[in-house]
Structure formats: C-alpha cells, structure tokens
Write a protein that holds these residues in place. Structure first.
Motif, PDB file in Angstrom:
ATOM      1  N   GLY A  42      22.045  80.326  40.498  1.00  0.00           N
ATOM      2  CA  GLY A  42      22.912  80.801  41.573  1.00  0.00           C
ATOM      3  C   GLY A  42      23.354  79.692  42.503  1.00  0.00           C
ATOM      4  O   GLY A  42      24.486  79.690  42.994  1.00  0.00           O
ATOM      5  N   LEU A  43      22.468  78.735  42.756  1.00  0.00           N
ATOM      6  CA  LEU A  43      22.851  77.588  43.587  1.00  0.00           C
ATOM      7  C   LEU A  43      23.922  76.750  42.909  1.00  0.00           C
ATOM      8  O   LEU A  43      24.892  76.327  43.545  1.00  0.00           O
ATOM      9  N   LEU A  44      23.754  76.521  41.633  1.00  0.00           N
ATOM     10  CA  LEU A  44      24.712  75.691  40.912  1.00  0.00           C
ATOM     11  C   LEU A  44      26.063  76.378  40.744  1.00  0.00           C
ATOM     12  O   LEU A  44      27.094  75.713  40.701  1.00  0.00           O
ATOM     13  N   ARG A  45      26.057  77.700  40.662  1.00  0.00           N
ATOM     14  CA  ARG A  45      27.308  78.441  40.490  1.00  0.00           C
ATOM     15  C   ARG A  45      27.911  78.882  41.817  1.00  0.00           C
ATOM     16  O   ARG A  45      28.872  79.630  41.832  1.00  0.00           O
ATOM     17  N   LEU A  46      27.371  78.406  42.919  1.00  0.00           N
ATOM     18  CA  LEU A  46      27.852  78.702  44.268  1.00  0.00           C
ATOM     19  C   LEU A  46      27.931  80.206  44.521  1.00  0.00           C
ATOM     20  O   LEU A  46      28.938  80.740  44.959  1.00  0.00           O
ATOM     21  N   ARG A  47      26.828  80.894  44.269  1.00  0.00           N
ATOM     22  CA  ARG A  47      26.733  82.323  44.543  1.00  0.00           C
ATOM     23  C   ARG A  47      26.168  82.541  45.934  1.00  0.00           C
ATOM     24  O   ARG A  47      25.389  81.741  46.459  1.00  0.00           O
ATOM     25  N   ARG A  48      26.540  83.645  46.542  1.00  0.00           N
ATOM     26  CA  ARG A  48      26.195  83.909  47.940  1.00  0.00           C
ATOM     27  C   ARG A  48      24.694  84.054  48.174  1.00  0.00           C
ATOM     28  O   ARG A  48      24.147  83.474  49.110  1.00  0.00           O
ATOM     29  N   GLY A  49      24.022  84.834  47.362  1.00  0.00           N
ATOM     30  CA  GLY A  49      22.624  85.171  47.606  1.00  0.00           C
ATOM     31  C   GLY A  49      21.694  83.981  47.770  1.00  0.00           C
ATOM     32  O   GLY A  49      21.019  83.847  48.796  1.00  0.00           O
ATOM     33  N   PRO A  50      21.624  83.095  46.784  1.00  0.00           N
ATOM     34  CA  PRO A  50      20.705  81.952  46.913  1.00  0.00           C
ATOM     35  C   PRO A  50      21.052  81.015  48.068  1.00  0.00           C
ATOM     36  O   PRO A  50      20.164  80.512  48.748  1.00  0.00           O
ATOM     37  N   TRP A  51      22.335  80.794  48.322  1.00  0.00           N
ATOM     38  CA  TRP A  51      22.724  79.903  49.406  1.00  0.00           C
ATOM     39  C   TRP A  51      22.417  80.517  50.768  1.00  0.00           C
ATOM     40  O   TRP A  51      22.027  79.810  51.702  1.00  0.00           O
ATOM     41  N   GLU A  52      22.614  81.846  50.896  1.00  0.00           N
ATOM     42  CA  GLU A  52      22.249  82.494  52.151  1.00  0.00           C
ATOM     43  C   GLU A  52      20.743  82.464  52.368  1.00  0.00           C
ATOM     44  O   GLU A  52      20.282  82.304  53.502  1.00  0.00           O
ATOM     45  N   ASN A  53      19.971  82.608  51.291  1.00  0.00           N
ATOM     46  CA  ASN A  53      18.513  82.510  51.415  1.00  0.00           C
ATOM     47  C   ASN A  53      18.106  81.120  51.891  1.00  0.00           C
ATOM     48  O   ASN A  53      17.235  80.988  52.755  1.00  0.00           O
ATOM     49  N   LEU A  54      18.705  80.096  51.323  1.00  0.00           N
ATOM     50  CA  LEU A  54      18.405  78.724  51.725  1.00  0.00           C
ATOM     51  C   LEU A  54      18.790  78.484  53.188  1.00  0.00           C
ATOM     52  O   LEU A  54      18.036  77.857  53.947  1.00  0.00           O
ATOM     53  N   TRP A 109      14.372  66.969  65.881  1.00  0.00           N
ATOM     54  CA  TRP A 109      15.282  67.346  64.802  1.00  0.00           C
ATOM     55  C   TRP A 109      15.490  68.853  64.685  1.00  0.00           C
ATOM     56  O   TRP A 109      16.277  69.315  63.848  1.00  0.00           O
ATOM     57  N   SER A 110      14.816  69.649  65.507  1.00  0.00           N
ATOM     58  CA  SER A 110      14.887  71.106  65.367  1.00  0.00           C
ATOM     59  C   SER A 110      16.293  71.644  65.602  1.00  0.00           C
ATOM     60  O   SER A 110      16.753  72.537  64.875  1.00  0.00           O
ATOM     61  N   PHE A 111      16.997  71.129  66.578  1.00  0.00           N
ATOM     62  CA  PHE A 111      18.350  71.621  66.847  1.00  0.00           C
ATOM     63  C   PHE A 111      19.281  71.308  65.681  1.00  0.00           C
ATOM     64  O   PHE A 111      20.093  72.155  65.283  1.00  0.00           O
ATOM     65  N   VAL A 112      19.175  70.123  65.130  1.00  0.00           N
ATOM     66  CA  VAL A 112      20.033  69.734  64.006  1.00  0.00           C
ATOM     67  C   VAL A 112      19.767  70.622  62.795  1.00  0.00           C
ATOM     68  O   VAL A 112      20.713  71.088  62.144  1.00  0.00           O
ATOM     69  N   VAL A 113      18.510  70.875  62.499  1.00  0.00           N
ATOM     70  CA  VAL A 113      18.159  71.717  61.355  1.00  0.00           C
ATOM     71  C   VAL A 113      18.663  73.142  61.565  1.00  0.00           C
ATOM     72  O   VAL A 113      19.234  73.752  60.655  1.00  0.00           O
ATOM     73  N   THR A 114      18.493  73.680  62.762  1.00  0.00           N
ATOM     74  CA  THR A 114      18.981  75.025  63.061  1.00  0.00           C
ATOM     75  C   THR A 114      20.497  75.087  62.982  1.00  0.00           C
ATOM     76  O   THR A 114      21.070  76.050  62.445  1.00  0.00           O
ATOM     77  N   LEU A 115      21.174  74.081  63.484  1.00  0.00           N
ATOM     78  CA  LEU A 115      22.631  74.035  63.432  1.00  0.00           C
ATOM     79  C   LEU A 115      23.138  73.960  61.999  1.00  0.00           C
ATOM     80  O   LEU A 115      24.085  74.662  61.627  1.00  0.00           O
ATOM     81  N   ILE A 116      22.520  73.133  61.176  1.00  0.00           N
ATOM     82  CA  ILE A 116      22.918  73.026  59.766  1.00  0.00           C
ATOM     83  C   ILE A 116      22.717  74.358  59.062  1.00  0.00           C
ATOM     84  O   ILE A 116      23.575  74.805  58.301  1.00  0.00           O
ATOM     85  N   GLY A 117      21.601  75.009  59.312  1.00  0.00           N
ATOM     86  CA  GLY A 117      21.347  76.309  58.704  1.00  0.00           C
ATOM     87  C   GLY A 117      22.357  77.355  59.139  1.00  0.00           C
ATOM     88  O   GLY A 117      22.824  78.161  58.332  1.00  0.00           O
ATOM     89  N   THR A 118      22.729  77.350  60.412  1.00  0.00           N
ATOM     90  CA  THR A 118      23.696  78.316  60.916  1.00  0.00           C
ATOM     91  C   THR A 118      25.082  78.091  60.327  1.00  0.00           C
ATOM     92  O   THR A 118      25.746  79.036  59.882  1.00  0.00           O
TER      93      THR A 118
END
Length: 62
Positions: free
Chosen positions: A7-19, A42-51
């Motif tokens: 799913g990650l390699l095929r750019l599917r929503r589910g796995p990327w949203e989980n990550l 680094w907490s703000f950067v990690v949270t921002l990247i995830g968002t």
C-alpha cells in the motif's frame, strides 16, 4: 505487513494515513517527555510533518 508495504508503494490512503498518525503521536510524546532535550526540540517538526502528511495523503485513492 506485506499488504502495508504494498500500500505504501502504490500510494494508497490507508497505510500512509496510518504512518502520518504514528508520526503525529510520536511528536506529541516527544513534546511531553521531560528527559531528552533533543526530542523536545524536534517534537514540533515531527508533529508538523505528520500533520502535513495526513492532509496530503487524505487525497490519495483508497
């Protein structure tokens, strides 16, 4: 696990949203811990990247 990686390699929503959700959670944990200054820094950067990742991947196909 194999379906997750496919799913990650095929750019599917589910796995990327989980990550992205894991990154947001990791950023919050890094923000609230009192032991490591590098994690707090680094907490703000990690949270921002995830968002941002969650917003982008919400437009991926199922």
């Amino acid at each position: 696990m194999r379906a997750f990686l496919t799913g990650l390699l095929r750019l599917r929503r589910g796995p990327w949203e989980n990550l992205a959700t894991v990154l947001i959670g990791l950023g919050v944990v890094m923000l609230m811990q009192p032991f490591a200054l590098w994690a707090f820094t680094w907490s703000f950067v990690v949270t921002l990247i995830g968002t941002v990742m969650f917003i982008v991947t919400s437009h991926f196909p199922e």
